[in-house]
Design a protein around this motif. Sequence first.
Motif, mmCIF file in Angstrom:
data_model
loop_
_atom_site.group_PDB
_atom_site.id
_atom_site.type_symbol
_atom_site.label_atom_id
_atom_site.label_comp_id
_atom_site.label_asym_id
_atom_site.label_seq_id
_atom_site.Cartn_x
_atom_site.Cartn_y
_atom_site.Cartn_z
ATOM 1 N N LEU A 15 0.828 -1.084 0.131
ATOM 2 C CA LEU A 15 -0.005 0.205 0.124
ATOM 3 C C LEU A 15 0.809 1.261 0.025
ATOM 4 O O LEU A 15 1.791 1.348 0.941
ATOM 5 C CB LEU A 15 -1.029 0.094 1.127
ATOM 6 C CG LEU A 15 -1.524 1.170 1.549
ATOM 7 C CD1 LEU A 15 -2.691 1.560 0.363
ATOM 8 C CD2 LEU A 15 -2.641 1.189 2.633
ATOM 9 N N ASP A 17 0.966 5.965 -0.703
ATOM 10 C CA ASP A 17 0.439 6.894 -0.626
ATOM 11 C C ASP A 17 0.813 7.576 -2.071
ATOM 12 O O ASP A 17 1.558 7.280 -2.902
ATOM 13 C CB ASP A 17 0.427 7.646 0.695
ATOM 14 C CG ASP A 17 1.722 8.248 0.797
ATOM 15 O OD1 ASP A 17 2.609 8.219 0.015
ATOM 16 O OD2 ASP A 17 2.004 8.697 1.918
ATOM 17 N N LEU A 125 -6.629 7.284 7.183
ATOM 18 C CA LEU A 125 -6.514 7.360 5.483
ATOM 19 C C LEU A 125 -7.337 7.930 4.799
ATOM 20 O O LEU A 125 -7.484 8.014 3.281
ATOM 21 C CB LEU A 125 -5.892 5.758 4.773
ATOM 22 C CG LEU A 125 -4.907 5.141 5.506
ATOM 23 C CD1 LEU A 125 -4.719 3.656 4.763
ATOM 24 C CD2 LEU A 125 -3.600 5.921 5.265
ATOM 25 N N GLN A 128 -7.283 10.279 1.188
ATOM 26 C CA GLN A 128 -6.037 10.113 0.537
ATOM 27 C C GLN A 128 -6.199 9.054 -0.851
ATOM 28 O O GLN A 128 -6.984 8.131 -0.783
ATOM 29 C CB GLN A 128 -5.070 9.365 1.470
ATOM 30 C CG GLN A 128 -4.470 10.165 2.643
ATOM 31 C CD GLN A 128 -3.329 9.554 3.088
ATOM 32 O OE1 GLN A 128 -2.499 8.728 2.361
ATOM 33 N NE2 GLN A 128 -3.196 9.571 4.699
ATOM 34 N N LEU A 130 -4.816 6.402 -2.990
ATOM 35 C CA LEU A 130 -3.973 5.054 -2.372
ATOM 36 C C LEU A 130 -3.720 4.185 -3.618
ATOM 37 O O LEU A 130 -4.516 4.122 -4.557
ATOM 38 C CB LEU A 130 -4.540 4.200 -1.586
ATOM 39 C CG LEU A 130 -4.889 5.151 0.003
ATOM 40 C CD1 LEU A 130 -5.815 4.011 0.834
ATOM 41 C CD2 LEU A 130 -3.680 5.642 0.510
ATOM 42 N N TYR A 132 -2.400 0.254 -4.653
ATOM 43 C CA TYR A 132 -2.215 -1.057 -4.033
ATOM 44 C C TYR A 132 -1.469 -1.937 -5.236
ATOM 45 O O TYR A 132 -2.155 -1.891 -6.510
ATOM 46 C CB TYR A 132 -3.479 -1.800 -3.735
ATOM 47 C CG TYR A 132 -4.222 -1.317 -2.473
ATOM 48 C CD1 TYR A 132 -4.115 -1.759 -1.289
ATOM 49 C CD2 TYR A 132 -5.046 -0.270 -2.658
ATOM 50 C CE1 TYR A 132 -4.769 -1.427 -0.217
ATOM 51 C CE2 TYR A 132 -5.696 0.293 -1.489
ATOM 52 C CZ TYR A 132 -5.367 -0.232 -0.335
ATOM 53 O OH TYR A 132 -6.348 0.039 0.887
#
Length: 168
Positions: A15, A17, A125, A128, A130, A132
């Motif tokens: 993960l 950011d 979170l 945000q 994100l 993956y």
Amino acid sequence: MTIAPQCVVTLHYVLVDAAGQVLDDSRARQQPLEYLHGHHNIVAGLERALDGQAKGAELTVTLMPAEAYGLRNEALKREVGRDAFPVPELSPGMRFQTPGDDGPQIVTVLEVRDDSVLIDTNHPLAGQTLRYELEVLTVREATRAELAKGHPLPPDTDHTQVEDKKLL
């Protein structure tokens, strides 16, 4: 077998950011994620991206806030009594898990005052974008006991006993 509702999926993930900082890495922890597909065990956008994938699939998924942990909601900041916390020493940035209407929630301390504490109940979170990085390790049908519980059961669980107790 492809990922569909009522399947137990095991996967590794990283993960990241929007700034490229790694927030979590299941390989580094040597602990893959196992979840029950279609039962809201993971964020909705990630579940949609995994739908139809099979063992061995590797994919990168970028989720906007609304598809992940939601948008930040300033109304979720509020003041509570200092006695609501189980520890005598509090400081900004501390996090606590508390029961919420939809299950456990994380509370972040923003400011400590004499008799009160300013908290934020947004998910850490929230707001945000994100990314993956995913690798699907296994896909299998869920047992009746797992479907009844709404999540995968540990490997050493006697699924028939769990089902029998549910019938009592």
